[in-house]
Write a protein that holds these residues in place. Structure first.
Motif, short mmCIF file in Angstrom:
data_model
loop_
_atom_site.label_atom_id
_atom_site.label_comp_id
_atom_site.label_asym_id
_atom_site.label_seq_id
_atom_site.Cartn_x
_atom_site.Cartn_y
_atom_site.Cartn_z
N LEU A 1 26.93 9.09 52.32
CA LEU A 1 26.83 7.64 52.21
C LEU A 1 25.45 7.25 51.68
O LEU A 1 25.33 6.44 50.77
CB LEU A 1 27.09 7.01 53.58
N ALA A 2 24.42 7.86 52.24
CA ALA A 2 23.04 7.54 51.83
C ALA A 2 22.78 7.98 50.39
O ALA A 2 22.20 7.21 49.60
CB ALA A 2 22.05 8.21 52.78
N THR A 3 23.17 9.18 50.04
CA THR A 3 22.91 9.65 48.67
C THR A 3 23.74 8.88 47.65
O THR A 3 23.26 8.58 46.56
CB THR A 3 23.15 11.16 48.53
N ARG A 4 24.96 8.54 48.02
CA ARG A 4 25.81 7.76 47.11
C ARG A 4 25.23 6.36 46.90
O ARG A 4 25.22 5.84 45.79
CB ARG A 4 27.22 7.69 47.69
N PHE A 5 24.71 5.76 47.98
CA PHE A 5 24.08 4.45 47.86
C PHE A 5 22.85 4.53 46.96
O PHE A 5 22.65 3.69 46.08
CB PHE A 5 23.69 3.90 49.24
N ALA A 6 22.00 5.53 47.19
CA ALA A 6 20.78 5.67 46.40
C ALA A 6 21.11 5.88 44.92
O ALA A 6 20.51 5.26 44.04
CB ALA A 6 19.94 6.83 46.93
N ARG A 7 22.08 6.74 44.65
CA ARG A 7 22.48 6.99 43.27
C ARG A 7 23.07 5.75 42.63
O ARG A 7 22.77 5.41 41.48
CB ARG A 7 23.49 8.14 43.23
N GLY A 8 23.91 5.02 43.38
CA GLY A 8 24.51 3.80 42.85
C GLY A 8 23.48 2.72 42.59
O GLY A 8 23.55 2.02 41.58
N ALA A 9 22.51 2.59 43.48
CA ALA A 9 21.45 1.59 43.28
C ALA A 9 20.63 1.95 42.06
O ALA A 9 20.22 1.07 41.30
CB ALA A 9 20.56 1.51 44.52
N TRP A 10 20.39 3.22 41.86
CA TRP A 10 19.61 3.65 40.71
C TRP A 10 20.35 3.35 39.41
O TRP A 10 19.77 2.81 38.46
CB TRP A 10 19.32 5.15 40.81
N HIS A 11 21.63 3.67 39.34
CA HIS A 11 22.39 3.49 38.10
C HIS A 11 22.71 2.02 37.81
O HIS A 11 22.67 1.60 36.67
CB HIS A 11 23.68 4.29 38.14
N HIS A 12 23.02 1.25 38.83
CA HIS A 12 23.42 -0.14 38.59
C HIS A 12 22.26 -1.09 38.39
O HIS A 12 22.38 -2.08 37.68
CB HIS A 12 24.28 -0.65 39.76
N TYR A 13 21.15 -0.80 39.02
CA TYR A 13 20.05 -1.75 38.98
C TYR A 13 18.81 -1.20 38.31
O TYR A 13 17.74 -1.78 38.41
CB TYR A 13 19.72 -2.23 40.40
N PRO B 1 15.38 -9.26 51.88
CA PRO B 1 14.08 -9.21 51.19
C PRO B 1 13.64 -7.80 50.81
O PRO B 1 12.66 -7.65 50.09
CB PRO B 1 13.09 -9.80 52.20
N LEU B 2 14.34 -6.79 51.28
CA LEU B 2 13.92 -5.40 51.03
C LEU B 2 14.54 -4.85 49.77
O LEU B 2 15.63 -5.23 49.37
CB LEU B 2 14.32 -4.52 52.22
N THR B 3 13.86 -3.88 49.18
CA THR B 3 14.43 -3.15 48.05
C THR B 3 15.47 -2.18 48.59
O THR B 3 15.48 -1.87 49.79
CB THR B 3 13.33 -2.35 47.31
N PRO B 4 16.36 -1.65 47.74
CA PRO B 4 17.34 -0.68 48.23
C PRO B 4 16.70 0.54 48.89
O PRO B 4 17.20 1.04 49.90
CB PRO B 4 18.10 -0.29 46.96
N GLN B 5 15.59 1.03 48.34
CA GLN B 5 14.93 2.19 48.94
C GLN B 5 14.39 1.85 50.33
O GLN B 5 14.52 2.64 51.26
CB GLN B 5 13.80 2.69 48.05
#
Length: 167
Positions: free
Chosen positions: A76-88, A104-108
């Motif tokens: 879940l965490a790695t998929r979220f990180a990868r998705g945030a990287w590719h989409h944004y 107010p926080l960034t995805p990371q």
């Protein structure tokens, strides 16, 4: 032979259903915190959870004593990180729901804060999962916590408004 495979598939399905019944609520909450969506309107979080559970089910027979919750949370965490990287275009930008407490926080920052504080994952494990140093994880967690604690809570009352209130 065919009967043995059928009974193994049935047992596997029962075990997985029991796991999902016990863990899906917490995992959905984790995914909702990560995506910073509203709890009652969280399609990205539900999709993220569905993909993570599908991955866990696919490797269910290969877990061999490994905790399925940990495996699912890690994916879940790695998929979220990868998705945030590719989409944004990186982990620095996102479009969270404005009513979310983690908006107010960034995805990371959200990812590290949720893993460390909500899920209770150790700094070393979080660092290894994200490919960062423990010092970097600690610094990002501190920055995220500071951001949440010190965000503006609206305009401060003016001095004239305080005088207008009768005693």
């Amino acid at each position: 032979m065919r009967q043995r495979h059928a009974s193994r598939a049935t047992r596997r399905a029962r075990e997985f259903e029991a796991f999902v019944a016990g863990a899906a609520g917490r995992l959905l909450h984790t995914a909702t915190l990560l995506t910073a969506e509203a709890p009652d309107d969280n399609p990205r979080a539900r999709r993220l959870l569905t993909l993570s559970l599908a991955h866990t089910y696919a490797c269910w027979d290969r877990l061999r004593g490994e905790d399925p919750y940990d495996r699912t949370r890690q994916y879940l965490a790695t998929r979220f990180a990868r998705g945030a990287w590719h989409h944004y275009g990186g982990l620095g930008r996102s479009r969270p729901h404005p009513a979310s407490p983690l908006a107010p926080l960034t995805p990371q920052e959200r990812l590290i804060l949720v893993l460390r504080l909500y899920e209770g994952v150790a700094e070393e494990q979080t660092a290894a999962l994200l490919g960062l140093s423990t010092e970097r994880v600690r610094a990002i967690r501190h920055r995220a916590t500071t951001t949440l604690l010190h965000r503006s809570r609206g305009p401060a009352p003016t001095a004239t408004a305080a005088k207008a209130v009768p005693s």
